[in-house]
Structures are given as C-alpha cells and as structure tokens.
Scaffold this motif. Structure first.
Motif, PDB file in Angstrom:
ATOM      1  N   ALA A 156       2.047   2.598 -19.135  1.00 48.41           N
ATOM      2  CA  ALA A 156       2.192   1.307 -18.670  1.00 48.41           C
ATOM      3  C   ALA A 156       1.970   1.076 -17.125  1.00 48.41           C
ATOM      4  CB  ALA A 156       3.780   0.831 -19.024  1.00 48.41           C
ATOM      5  N   GLY A 157       2.248   1.994 -16.336  1.00 47.46           N
ATOM      6  CA  GLY A 157       2.040   1.768 -14.738  1.00 47.46           C
ATOM      7  C   GLY A 157       0.677   1.716 -14.454  1.00 47.46           C
ATOM      8  N   PRO A 158      -0.286   2.910 -15.059  1.00 44.95           N
ATOM      9  CA  PRO A 158      -1.615   2.778 -14.422  1.00 44.95           C
ATOM     10  C   PRO A 158      -2.444   1.656 -15.243  1.00 44.95           C
ATOM     11  CG  PRO A 158      -0.745   4.839 -15.121  1.00 44.95           C
ATOM     12  CD  PRO A 158       0.266   4.114 -15.475  1.00 44.95           C
ATOM     13  N   THR A 159      -1.819   1.208 -16.344  1.00 48.25           N
ATOM     14  CA  THR A 159      -2.631   0.031 -17.045  1.00 48.25           C
ATOM     15  C   THR A 159      -2.296  -1.330 -16.164  1.00 48.25           C
ATOM     16  OG1 THR A 159      -2.292   0.949 -19.198  1.00 48.25           O
ATOM     17  CG2 THR A 159      -2.337  -1.337 -19.271  1.00 48.25           C
ATOM     18  N   LEU A 160      -0.830  -1.418 -15.791  1.00 46.58           N
ATOM     19  CA  LEU A 160      -0.676  -2.562 -14.888  1.00 46.58           C
ATOM     20  C   LEU A 160      -1.394  -2.445 -13.614  1.00 46.58           C
ATOM     21  CD1 LEU A 160       0.751  -5.201 -14.105  1.00 46.58           C
ATOM     22  CD2 LEU A 160       2.727  -3.733 -13.458  1.00 46.58           C
ATOM     23  N   ASP A 161      -1.665  -1.327 -13.319  1.00 41.66           N
ATOM     24  CA  ASP A 161      -2.365  -0.948 -11.799  1.00 41.66           C
ATOM     25  C   ASP A 161      -3.749  -1.642 -11.946  1.00 41.66           C
ATOM     26  OD1 ASP A 161      -2.635  -0.204  -9.316  1.00 41.66           O
ATOM     27  OD2 ASP A 161      -3.433   1.678  -9.895  1.00 41.66           O
ATOM     28  N   ARG A 162      -4.382  -1.289 -13.286  1.00 39.75           N
ATOM     29  CA  ARG A 162      -5.830  -1.546 -13.712  1.00 39.75           C
ATOM     30  C   ARG A 162      -5.945  -3.001 -13.639  1.00 39.75           C
ATOM     31  NH1 ARG A 162      -5.701   2.943 -16.448  1.00 39.75           N
ATOM     32  NH2 ARG A 162      -5.083   1.959 -18.196  1.00 39.75           N
ATOM     33  N   ILE A 163      -4.934  -3.619 -14.388  1.00 35.74           N
ATOM     34  CA  ILE A 163      -4.938  -4.992 -14.375  1.00 35.74           C
ATOM     35  C   ILE A 163      -4.550  -5.856 -13.424  1.00 35.74           C
ATOM     36  CG2 ILE A 163      -3.677  -7.110 -15.757  1.00 35.74           C
ATOM     37  CD1 ILE A 163      -2.856  -4.926 -17.968  1.00 35.74           C
ATOM     38  N   ASP A 164      -3.892  -5.460 -12.405  1.00 40.72           N
ATOM     39  CA  ASP A 164      -3.606  -5.964 -11.160  1.00 40.72           C
ATOM     40  C   ASP A 164      -4.869  -6.133 -10.505  1.00 40.72           C
ATOM     41  OD1 ASP A 164      -0.787  -7.026 -11.208  1.00 40.72           O
ATOM     42  OD2 ASP A 164      -0.085  -5.085 -10.195  1.00 40.72           O
ATOM     43  N   ASP A 187       3.211 -16.517  -2.388  1.00 39.38           N
ATOM     44  CA  ASP A 187       3.051 -17.113  -3.674  1.00 39.38           C
ATOM     45  C   ASP A 187       1.653 -16.960  -4.804  1.00 39.38           C
ATOM     46  OD1 ASP A 187       5.521 -18.473  -3.334  1.00 39.38           O
ATOM     47  OD2 ASP A 187       4.435 -20.622  -2.543  1.00 39.38           O
ATOM     48  N   GLU A 188       0.764 -16.649  -3.981  1.00 39.03           N
ATOM     49  CA  GLU A 188      -0.541 -16.327  -4.648  1.00 39.03           C
ATOM     50  C   GLU A 188      -0.337 -14.945  -5.324  1.00 39.03           C
ATOM     51  OE1 GLU A 188      -5.151 -15.062  -3.571  1.00 39.03           O
ATOM     52  OE2 GLU A 188      -3.893 -16.669  -2.638  1.00 39.03           O
ATOM     53  N   ILE A 189       0.142 -13.941  -4.528  1.00 40.46           N
ATOM     54  CA  ILE A 189       0.487 -12.562  -4.977  1.00 40.46           C
ATOM     55  C   ILE A 189       1.585 -12.741  -6.258  1.00 40.46           C
ATOM     56  CG2 ILE A 189       1.912 -10.539  -4.623  1.00 40.46           C
ATOM     57  CD1 ILE A 189       0.748 -10.679  -1.495  1.00 40.46           C
ATOM     58  N   ALA A 190       2.602 -13.479  -6.137  1.00 39.79           N
ATOM     59  CA  ALA A 190       3.558 -13.700  -7.338  1.00 39.79           C
ATOM     60  C   ALA A 190       2.659 -14.467  -8.412  1.00 39.79           C
ATOM     61  CB  ALA A 190       4.819 -14.464  -6.829  1.00 39.79           C
ATOM     62  N   ASP A 191       2.024 -15.295  -8.164  1.00 35.85           N
ATOM     63  CA  ASP A 191       1.103 -15.880  -9.374  1.00 35.85           C
ATOM     64  C   ASP A 191       0.275 -15.052 -10.008  1.00 35.85           C
ATOM     65  OD1 ASP A 191       2.587 -18.364  -9.067  1.00 35.85           O
ATOM     66  OD2 ASP A 191       0.715 -19.216  -7.568  1.00 35.85           O
ATOM     67  N   ARG A 192      -0.320 -14.288  -9.283  1.00 38.09           N
ATOM     68  CA  ARG A 192      -1.498 -13.365  -9.848  1.00 38.09           C
ATOM     69  C   ARG A 192      -0.675 -11.895 -10.558  1.00 38.09           C
ATOM     70  NH1 ARG A 192      -6.551 -12.478  -6.255  1.00 38.09           N
ATOM     71  NH2 ARG A 192      -6.719 -14.674  -5.698  1.00 38.09           N
ATOM     72  N   THR A 193       0.528 -11.665 -10.038  1.00 36.50           N
ATOM     73  CA  THR A 193       1.640 -10.546 -10.689  1.00 36.50           C
ATOM     74  C   THR A 193       2.028 -11.249 -11.765  1.00 36.50           C
ATOM     75  OG1 THR A 193       2.005  -9.577  -8.440  1.00 36.50           O
ATOM     76  CG2 THR A 193       3.637  -8.982 -10.260  1.00 36.50           C
ATOM     77  N   GLU A 194       2.517 -12.406 -11.849  1.00 36.38           N
ATOM     78  CA  GLU A 194       2.930 -12.862 -13.371  1.00 36.38           C
ATOM     79  C   GLU A 194       1.945 -12.898 -14.354  1.00 36.38           C
ATOM     80  OE1 GLU A 194       5.648 -16.564 -14.705  1.00 36.38           O
ATOM     81  OE2 GLU A 194       4.248 -17.024 -12.982  1.00 36.38           O
ATOM     82  N   THR A 195       0.552 -13.417 -14.020  1.00 34.73           N
ATOM     83  CA  THR A 195      -0.417 -13.030 -14.946  1.00 34.73           C
ATOM     84  C   THR A 195      -0.676 -11.802 -15.238  1.00 34.73           C
ATOM     85  OG1 THR A 195      -1.477 -14.927 -13.707  1.00 34.73           O
ATOM     86  CG2 THR A 195      -3.071 -13.523 -15.018  1.00 34.73           C
ATOM     87  N   GLN A 250      -7.826  -5.909 -11.375  1.00 33.47           N
ATOM     88  CA  GLN A 250      -8.997  -7.014 -11.981  1.00 33.47           C
ATOM     89  C   GLN A 250      -8.560  -8.374 -11.480  1.00 33.47           C
ATOM     90  OE1 GLN A 250      -8.596  -6.109 -16.075  1.00 33.47           O
ATOM     91  NE2 GLN A 250      -9.714  -4.248 -16.027  1.00 33.47           N
ATOM     92  N   ASN A 251      -7.222  -8.536 -11.285  1.00 32.26           N
ATOM     93  CA  ASN A 251      -6.548  -9.964 -10.752  1.00 32.26           C
ATOM     94  C   ASN A 251      -6.479  -9.933  -9.296  1.00 32.26           C
ATOM     95  OD1 ASN A 251      -6.246 -11.087 -13.457  1.00 32.26           O
ATOM     96  ND2 ASN A 251      -4.383 -10.066 -13.847  1.00 32.26           N
ATOM     97  N   GLY A 252      -7.180  -9.219  -8.722  1.00 31.87           N
ATOM     98  CA  GLY A 252      -7.312  -9.179  -7.183  1.00 31.87           C
ATOM     99  C   GLY A 252      -6.406  -8.759  -6.331  1.00 31.87           C
ATOM    100  N   LEU A 253      -5.500  -7.811  -7.011  1.00 34.60           N
ATOM    101  CA  LEU A 253      -4.346  -7.366  -6.278  1.00 34.60           C
ATOM    102  C   LEU A 253      -4.406  -5.839  -6.097  1.00 34.60           C
ATOM    103  CD1 LEU A 253      -1.586  -9.116  -8.508  1.00 34.60           C
ATOM    104  CD2 LEU A 253      -1.974  -9.422  -6.108  1.00 34.60           C
ATOM    105  N   VAL A 254      -3.938  -5.460  -5.098  1.00 33.86           N
ATOM    106  CA  VAL A 254      -4.121  -3.877  -4.710  1.00 33.86           C
ATOM    107  C   VAL A 254      -2.568  -3.409  -4.437  1.00 33.86           C
ATOM    108  CG1 VAL A 254      -5.079  -2.236  -3.106  1.00 33.86           C
ATOM    109  CG2 VAL A 254      -6.331  -4.057  -3.677  1.00 33.86           C
ATOM    110  N   GLY A 255      -2.271  -2.675  -5.375  1.00 27.76           N
ATOM    111  CA  GLY A 255      -0.761  -2.010  -5.033  1.00 27.76           C
ATOM    112  C   GLY A 255      -0.807  -0.359  -5.275  1.00 27.76           C
TER     113      GLY A 255
END
Length: 109
Positions: free
Chosen positions: A35-43, A71-79, A45-50
């Motif tokens: 789950a964690g690595p999958t979220l990392d990859r999805i993030d 707010d942009e980080i929160a929106d992308r994280t929610e997506t 792809q959505n322009g987030l680096v964590g």
C-alpha cells in the motif's frame, strides 16, 4: 486511513499519512499489498514527491510554502488516496479505509 497530521517543527513543516486498513484499530495492510509504495507511485504520477516509509508517506515542504500550494498538495493527496483505494479494492477485494478529512489546518498542532 489516518488523517493528515501536519505539525510545525522548529526548522520544517512535516506532514505524515499513515495508511491502515482499519483506522480505529490501526491495523496495517498486508505487506503483500504494498500500500505505501503504491501510494508513493500514485503520488508521483499526480505531481507529488514524498518519502515512503513502509505504509507511512511523509512530506516536508519548505517553510516558505504558501497557503495556495498547501491546498494544492492537499487536493493532489486526496486524489491519490482515492486512486489508491481503487487499486487496493482490485487487489484485495475489500478495503475498509476512508480518505482523511479534506484540508487539515496547517500549524494547528
């Protein structure tokens, strides 16, 4: 899934999201689901680096970040979390987590 928990540190802003299958019991997902690595990859792809630390995803934006970017980080994280839920449902057939409340207040803790 745990809510986003921003906190102010002396030198940085830290945000962590712990991914769990049962929020009240804090039951982790099976390691096989990744789950964690999958979220990392999805993030990503959505322009987030964590930073993925097993099933905890951490962010450390600069202190000079503005409210609009937060707010942009929160929106992308929610997506990303919604996309992760779909992936986990496909993989496991069941998924008990709910996305965190939208836009946690920064600097309130």
């Amino acid at each position: 899934m745990s809510a986003m928990s921003p906190r102010w540190d002396r030198d940085c802003l830290v945000l962590g999201i712990e991914i769990v299958s049962d929020r009240q019991k804090r039951t982790p997902f099976s390691l096989l689901l990744q789950a964690g690595p999958t979220l990392d990859r999805i993030d990503y792809q959505n322009g987030l680096v964590g930073r993925c630390m097993r099933d905890v995803l951490g962010f450390s934006p600069p202190l000079i970040i503005g409210e609009k970017k937060v707010d942009e980080i929160a929106d992308r994280t929610e997506t990303s979390l919604k996309q992760l839920k779909k992936v986990l449902l496909k993989s496991s057939g069941s998924c008990a987590f709910a996305p965190p409340p939208h836009h946690a207040a920064v600097g309130q803790n």
